[in-house]
Design a protein around this motif. Sequence first.
Motif, PDB file in Angstrom:
ATOM      1  N   ASP A  17      10.004  22.978  38.518  1.00  0.00           N
ATOM      2  CA  ASP A  17       9.933  23.170  37.087  1.00  0.00           C
ATOM      3  C   ASP A  17       8.939  24.495  36.650  1.00  0.00           C
ATOM      4  N   ALA A  18       8.610  24.762  37.716  1.00  0.00           N
ATOM      5  CA  ALA A  18       8.458  26.175  37.398  1.00  0.00           C
ATOM      6  C   ALA A  18       9.556  27.679  36.949  1.00  0.00           C
ATOM      7  N   ASP A  19      10.446  26.851  37.480  1.00  0.00           N
ATOM      8  CA  ASP A  19      11.524  27.529  37.552  1.00  0.00           C
ATOM      9  C   ASP A  19      12.442  27.527  36.664  1.00  0.00           C
ATOM     10  N   VAL A  20      12.278  26.257  36.325  1.00  0.00           N
ATOM     11  CA  VAL A  20      14.060  25.883  34.719  1.00  0.00           C
ATOM     12  C   VAL A  20      12.748  26.441  33.337  1.00  0.00           C
ATOM     13  N   ALA A  21      11.251  26.688  33.875  1.00  0.00           N
ATOM     14  CA  ALA A  21      10.708  27.081  32.721  1.00  0.00           C
ATOM     15  C   ALA A  21      10.970  28.732  32.742  1.00  0.00           C
ATOM     16  N   ALA A  22      10.780  29.356  33.202  1.00  0.00           N
ATOM     17  CA  ALA A  22      11.279  30.483  33.946  1.00  0.00           C
ATOM     18  C   ALA A  22      12.611  30.675  33.290  1.00  0.00           C
ATOM     19  N   THR A  23      13.682  30.266  33.667  1.00  0.00           N
ATOM     20  CA  THR A  23      14.721  30.962  33.409  1.00  0.00           C
ATOM     21  C   THR A  23      14.902  30.427  31.339  1.00  0.00           C
ATOM     22  N   TRP A  24      14.189  29.195  31.502  1.00  0.00           N
ATOM     23  CA  TRP A  24      14.049  29.307  29.969  1.00  0.00           C
ATOM     24  C   TRP A  24      13.854  30.648  29.101  1.00  0.00           C
ATOM     25  N   ALA A  25      12.535  30.981  29.556  1.00  0.00           N
ATOM     26  CA  ALA A  25      11.639  31.871  28.612  1.00  0.00           C
ATOM     27  C   ALA A  25      12.500  33.615  28.798  1.00  0.00           C
ATOM     28  N   GLY A  26      13.265  33.197  30.019  1.00  0.00           N
ATOM     29  CA  GLY A  26      13.853  34.365  30.806  1.00  0.00           C
ATOM     30  C   GLY A  26      15.748  34.769  29.308  1.00  0.00           C
ATOM     31  N   ARG A  27      15.428  33.676  28.877  1.00  0.00           N
ATOM     32  CA  ARG A  27      16.335  33.227  28.018  1.00  0.00           C
ATOM     33  C   ARG A  27      16.144  33.662  26.601  1.00  0.00           C
ATOM     34  N   MET A  28      15.054  33.153  26.203  1.00  0.00           N
ATOM     35  CA  MET A  28      14.348  33.768  25.088  1.00  0.00           C
ATOM     36  C   MET A  28      13.659  35.044  24.686  1.00  0.00           C
ATOM     37  N   ALA A  29      13.607  35.621  25.867  1.00  0.00           N
ATOM     38  CA  ALA A  29      12.946  36.731  25.802  1.00  0.00           C
ATOM     39  C   ALA A  29      13.974  37.950  25.484  1.00  0.00           C
ATOM     40  N   HIS A  30      15.473  37.412  25.952  1.00  0.00           N
ATOM     41  CA  HIS A  30      16.227  37.909  26.141  1.00  0.00           C
ATOM     42  C   HIS A  30      16.984  37.745  24.486  1.00  0.00           C
ATOM     43  N   LEU A  31      17.074  36.567  23.670  1.00  0.00           N
ATOM     44  CA  LEU A  31      17.653  36.510  22.299  1.00  0.00           C
ATOM     45  C   LEU A  31      16.791  37.092  21.465  1.00  0.00           C
ATOM     46  N   ARG A  32      15.179  36.911  22.084  1.00  0.00           N
ATOM     47  CA  ARG A  32      14.149  36.992  20.955  1.00  0.00           C
ATOM     48  C   ARG A  32      13.700  39.328  20.931  1.00  0.00           C
ATOM     49  N   GLY A  33      14.732  39.784  21.829  1.00  0.00           N
ATOM     50  CA  GLY A  33      14.162  41.163  22.329  1.00  0.00           C
ATOM     51  C   GLY A  33      12.958  41.451  22.682  1.00  0.00           C
ATOM     52  N   GLU A  34      12.095  40.128  23.031  1.00  0.00           N
ATOM     53  CA  GLU A  34      10.519  40.575  23.629  1.00  0.00           C
ATOM     54  C   GLU A  34      10.145  40.542  25.141  1.00  0.00           C
TER      55      GLU A  34
END
Length: 193
Positions: A17-34
């Motif tokens: 579940d942490a892998d799923v969360a990390a993947t989602w967070a990485g995508r959001m960081a990329h989209l948000r430029g953060e």
Amino acid sequence: MTTRIARIIVGYDGSPDADVAATWAGRMAHLRGEPLVAAIVVDWMESPRRPNWPETWWGEIEERARQALATTGATDVTVERLHGGVVQTLVDSSRDASMLVLGSRGHGRIGEALLGSVSQSAARRARCPVAVIRKAADHENRRIVVGVDDSEPSLRALDFACHQAAVTGDTVMIYRAWKPVTMPVDRYGNLPA
């Protein structure tokens, strides 16, 4: 005077579940430029009877975090090992974050049963939005669901959902629930006209 750039914090413990969360967070960081920080929390009190995990084990968890984040498109990624109680350490580390991202479950299942959910506790205490991510049942589903009740926190959640949808292109679904009042029925179970 320098301005701090908001960052996304993802709690990481090496669980699926942490892998799923990390993947989602990485995508959001990329989209948000953060920037993105994967926070691995070492809580020595989680299981006093268990001996401390060896350094090599923690190194493997850090490497798994890097691997989970490598394919997300996020470019400004840091993996940090923090020490302390899991919930308080995550809440403290996310004090200046744009969001805290957690998996729906982690390694501490026994602790979760005894002490409560890390994600629920963090969501109650964090000063930033908390996204609890679980594996999607339908990967084609592109919606953000937010419950509102006209309270200030729910309106902030709606504002966050709308900003998130502007970044991701998802649809925002707003739900409001209520408990209906008890209706008197006659002796046959019929509602009055």
